[in-house]
Design a protein around this motif. Structure first.
Motif, PDB file in Angstrom:
ATOM      1  N   PRO A 131      -7.980  25.313 -31.432  1.00  0.00           N
ATOM      2  CA  PRO A 131      -7.193  26.027 -30.432  1.00  0.00           C
ATOM      3  C   PRO A 131      -7.054  27.500 -30.763  1.00  0.00           C
ATOM      4  O   PRO A 131      -6.802  28.315 -29.882  1.00  0.00           O
ATOM      5  CB  PRO A 131      -5.833  25.311 -30.458  1.00  0.00           C
ATOM      6  CG  PRO A 131      -5.816  24.553 -31.726  1.00  0.00           C
ATOM      7  CD  PRO A 131      -7.236  24.233 -32.077  1.00  0.00           C
ATOM      8  N   ALA A 132      -7.246  27.862 -32.024  1.00  0.00           N
ATOM      9  CA  ALA A 132      -7.218  29.276 -32.397  1.00  0.00           C
ATOM     10  C   ALA A 132      -8.376  30.034 -31.771  1.00  0.00           C
ATOM     11  O   ALA A 132      -8.297  31.242 -31.547  1.00  0.00           O
ATOM     12  CB  ALA A 132      -7.288  29.414 -33.924  1.00  0.00           C
ATOM     13  N   MET A 133      -9.466  29.324 -31.466  1.00  0.00           N
ATOM     14  CA  MET A 133     -10.611  29.967 -30.856  1.00  0.00           C
ATOM     15  C   MET A 133     -10.513  29.977 -29.328  1.00  0.00           C
ATOM     16  O   MET A 133     -11.107  30.807 -28.665  1.00  0.00           O
ATOM     17  CB  MET A 133     -11.899  29.231 -31.253  1.00  0.00           C
ATOM     18  CG  MET A 133     -12.192  29.278 -32.735  1.00  0.00           C
ATOM     19  SD  MET A 133     -12.522  30.940 -33.311  1.00  0.00           S
ATOM     20  CE  MET A 133     -14.089  31.252 -32.503  1.00  0.00           C
ATOM     21  N   ARG A 171      -5.849  24.853 -40.372  1.00  0.00           N
ATOM     22  CA  ARG A 171      -6.068  25.386 -39.024  1.00  0.00           C
ATOM     23  C   ARG A 171      -7.401  26.127 -38.909  1.00  0.00           C
ATOM     24  O   ARG A 171      -7.745  26.608 -37.839  1.00  0.00           O
ATOM     25  CB  ARG A 171      -4.917  26.296 -38.601  1.00  0.00           C
ATOM     26  CG  ARG A 171      -4.646  27.513 -39.463  1.00  0.00           C
ATOM     27  CD  ARG A 171      -3.451  28.274 -38.887  1.00  0.00           C
ATOM     28  NE  ARG A 171      -3.039  29.404 -39.690  1.00  0.00           N
ATOM     29  CZ  ARG A 171      -2.138  29.352 -40.670  1.00  0.00           C
ATOM     30  NH1 ARG A 171      -1.562  28.184 -40.963  1.00  0.00           N
ATOM     31  NH2 ARG A 171      -1.807  30.425 -41.354  1.00  0.00           N
ATOM     32  N   HIS A 172      -8.144  26.208 -40.011  1.00  0.00           N
ATOM     33  CA  HIS A 172      -9.466  26.847 -40.001  1.00  0.00           C
ATOM     34  C   HIS A 172     -10.487  25.923 -40.658  1.00  0.00           C
ATOM     35  O   HIS A 172     -11.081  26.266 -41.685  1.00  0.00           O
ATOM     36  CB  HIS A 172      -9.412  28.186 -40.747  1.00  0.00           C
ATOM     37  CG  HIS A 172      -8.480  29.177 -40.154  1.00  0.00           C
ATOM     38  ND1 HIS A 172      -8.759  29.847 -38.978  1.00  0.00           N
ATOM     39  CD2 HIS A 172      -7.260  29.620 -40.564  1.00  0.00           C
ATOM     40  CE1 HIS A 172      -7.757  30.680 -38.695  1.00  0.00           C
ATOM     41  NE2 HIS A 172      -6.834  30.547 -39.628  1.00  0.00           N
ATOM     42  N   PRO A 173     -10.722  24.732 -40.083  1.00  0.00           N
ATOM     43  CA  PRO A 173     -11.588  23.765 -40.772  1.00  0.00           C
ATOM     44  C   PRO A 173     -13.031  24.214 -40.898  1.00  0.00           C
ATOM     45  O   PRO A 173     -13.674  23.936 -41.930  1.00  0.00           O
ATOM     46  CB  PRO A 173     -11.470  22.503 -39.906  1.00  0.00           C
ATOM     47  CG  PRO A 173     -11.068  23.007 -38.557  1.00  0.00           C
ATOM     48  CD  PRO A 173     -10.194  24.196 -38.814  1.00  0.00           C
ATOM     49  N   VAL A 174     -13.587  24.883 -39.898  1.00  0.00           N
ATOM     50  CA  VAL A 174     -14.996  25.269 -39.956  1.00  0.00           C
ATOM     51  C   VAL A 174     -15.201  26.373 -40.988  1.00  0.00           C
ATOM     52  O   VAL A 174     -16.059  26.272 -41.877  1.00  0.00           O
ATOM     53  CB  VAL A 174     -15.499  25.712 -38.569  1.00  0.00           C
ATOM     54  CG1 VAL A 174     -16.938  26.208 -38.662  1.00  0.00           C
ATOM     55  CG2 VAL A 174     -15.408  24.565 -37.570  1.00  0.00           C
ATOM     56  N   VAL A 175     -14.414  27.420 -40.885  1.00  0.00           N
ATOM     57  CA  VAL A 175     -14.588  28.573 -41.769  1.00  0.00           C
ATOM     58  C   VAL A 175     -14.252  28.218 -43.213  1.00  0.00           C
ATOM     59  O   VAL A 175     -15.038  28.486 -44.138  1.00  0.00           O
ATOM     60  CB  VAL A 175     -13.713  29.752 -41.284  1.00  0.00           C
ATOM     61  CG1 VAL A 175     -13.780  30.908 -42.268  1.00  0.00           C
ATOM     62  CG2 VAL A 175     -14.158  30.209 -39.904  1.00  0.00           C
ATOM     63  N   GLN A 194      -8.467  36.160 -38.390  1.00  0.00           N
ATOM     64  CA  GLN A 194      -8.277  35.449 -37.135  1.00  0.00           C
ATOM     65  C   GLN A 194      -6.793  35.173 -36.887  1.00  0.00           C
ATOM     66  O   GLN A 194      -6.300  35.330 -35.763  1.00  0.00           O
ATOM     67  CB  GLN A 194      -9.050  34.134 -37.148  1.00  0.00           C
ATOM     68  CG  GLN A 194      -9.024  33.410 -35.809  1.00  0.00           C
ATOM     69  CD  GLN A 194      -9.781  32.112 -35.871  1.00  0.00           C
ATOM     70  OE1 GLN A 194      -9.191  31.043 -35.983  1.00  0.00           O
ATOM     71  NE2 GLN A 194     -11.094  32.193 -35.814  1.00  0.00           N
ATOM     72  N   ASP A 195      -6.081  34.778 -37.946  1.00  0.00           N
ATOM     73  CA  ASP A 195      -4.639  34.583 -37.806  1.00  0.00           C
ATOM     74  C   ASP A 195      -3.955  35.873 -37.365  1.00  0.00           C
ATOM     75  O   ASP A 195      -3.091  35.861 -36.473  1.00  0.00           O
ATOM     76  CB  ASP A 195      -4.045  34.136 -39.143  1.00  0.00           C
ATOM     77  CG  ASP A 195      -4.262  32.662 -39.412  1.00  0.00           C
ATOM     78  OD1 ASP A 195      -4.833  31.964 -38.545  1.00  0.00           O
ATOM     79  OD2 ASP A 195      -3.873  32.197 -40.502  1.00  0.00           O
ATOM     80  N   ALA A 211       2.722  27.119 -37.962  1.00  0.00           N
ATOM     81  CA  ALA A 211       3.781  26.420 -38.679  1.00  0.00           C
ATOM     82  C   ALA A 211       3.440  24.947 -38.888  1.00  0.00           C
ATOM     83  O   ALA A 211       3.869  24.339 -39.877  1.00  0.00           O
ATOM     84  CB  ALA A 211       5.099  26.549 -37.914  1.00  0.00           C
ATOM     85  N   ALA A 212       2.668  24.370 -37.963  1.00  0.00           N
ATOM     86  CA  ALA A 212       2.333  22.947 -38.046  1.00  0.00           C
ATOM     87  C   ALA A 212       1.025  22.678 -38.761  1.00  0.00           C
ATOM     88  O   ALA A 212       0.783  21.553 -39.207  1.00  0.00           O
ATOM     89  CB  ALA A 212       2.280  22.350 -36.639  1.00  0.00           C
ATOM     90  N   SER A 213       0.152  23.688 -38.876  1.00  0.00           N
ATOM     91  CA  SER A 213      -1.176  23.498 -39.464  1.00  0.00           C
ATOM     92  C   SER A 213      -1.339  24.466 -40.633  1.00  0.00           C
ATOM     93  O   SER A 213      -1.271  25.681 -40.441  1.00  0.00           O
ATOM     94  CB  SER A 213      -2.249  23.751 -38.398  1.00  0.00           C
ATOM     95  OG  SER A 213      -3.540  23.509 -38.909  1.00  0.00           O
ATOM     96  N   PRO A 214      -1.546  23.965 -41.859  1.00  0.00           N
ATOM     97  CA  PRO A 214      -1.610  24.855 -43.016  1.00  0.00           C
ATOM     98  C   PRO A 214      -2.860  25.721 -43.029  1.00  0.00           C
ATOM     99  O   PRO A 214      -3.874  25.387 -42.421  1.00  0.00           O
ATOM    100  CB  PRO A 214      -1.607  23.897 -44.212  1.00  0.00           C
ATOM    101  CG  PRO A 214      -2.199  22.629 -43.669  1.00  0.00           C
ATOM    102  CD  PRO A 214      -1.733  22.554 -42.245  1.00  0.00           C
TER     103      PRO A 214
END
Length: 240
Positions: A102-104, A132-136, A173-174, A196-199
């Motif tokens: 969702p960040a993207m 919150r950044h699984p790919v990178v 990105q954050d 806050a919900a995703s480290p």
């Protein structure tokens, strides 16, 4: 210029171009001047023009350098541990790719916010409970693990560059999404709650095990198949 210095120089140029062109001050101006398609073409062309020679130079100078910075004997136990961690890192990449962040996409309110997920920020299910950044960061971890057995300067420059760039890219990105939320832009709406919900760091949150359980089994199957294929390709092209 020796191989290690050249690899470092290319990493610095790649990071500066990749992050600089996507900054909140530069990107809007370039998009307005060039249009979206031309901007994306420029962004992609610059990234490839730096990344392709970066990879080519490293693989032409693997393990280069007169000094061995460290030497670790990789026995069966350590090798098995490294493989397991690499498969786990690959799982983050695959799960994040098959379920875009969702960040993207600015989809914080539309992903994972239904019944049975009360109290969780939208988008924070599955792999996004892990990071919150699984790919990178998954890619950064995958390449960073190569630093354990390879301790020559060229190895440190190449694989360490992957790790550092992944951290810088995720941080940037954050920063962009939080700036968008503060500015009232729709693509940033709800991002602070998502953070806050995703480290940030993988497996740093208490919901990591739950997130692993929420990843569909077919994604695990895809990951294992990719891991086997990559290992076969790695062994046939680069045996050491």
């Amino acid at each position: 210029m020796d191989a290690t210095a050249l690899i470092l120089s290319l990493w610095i140029a790649f990071a500066a171009g990749h992050i600089g062109l996507a900054s909140v001050r530069v990107e809007p101006r370039l998009r307005a001047a060039l249009g979206n398609r031309a901007f994306l073409a420029l962004y992609s062309a610059l990234s490839l023009a730096l990344f392709i020679p970066l990879v080519s130079i490293y693989f032409g100078n693997r393990h280069a350098g007169e000094t061995t910075l460290w030497w670790i004997s990789v026995g069966p136990g350590l090798r098995a541990l490294l493989y397991a961690l690499m498969v786990l890192a690959l799982l983050l990449v695959v799960a994040g790719t098959l379920r875009p962040s969702p960040a993207m996409q600015g989809l914080f309110r539309s992903l994972g916010g239904g019944a049975g997920n009360a109290g969780a920020a939208p988008g924070s299910r599955g792999v996004y409970r892990i990071t919150r950044h699984p790919v990178v960061l998954g890619a950064g971890l995958l390449f960073g693990l190569h630093l354990v057995p390879f301790g020559r300067p060229a190895d440190l420059a190449f694989f360490g560059g992957f790790l550092i760039f992944s951290l810088l890219g995720a941080w940037h990105q954050d920063a962009r999404k939080l700036h968008a939320e503060r500015s009232g832009a729709p693509e940033g709406a709800g991002f602070a709650a998502f953070c806050a919900a995703s480290p940030f760091f993988p497996f740093a949150g208490r919901g990591a095990l739950r997130g692993l359980g929420e990843i569909p089994l077919w994604i695990y199957a895809v990951t294992l198949a990719l891991a086997v294929g990559i290992r076969w390709l790695h062994g046939s092209i680069w045996p050491h």
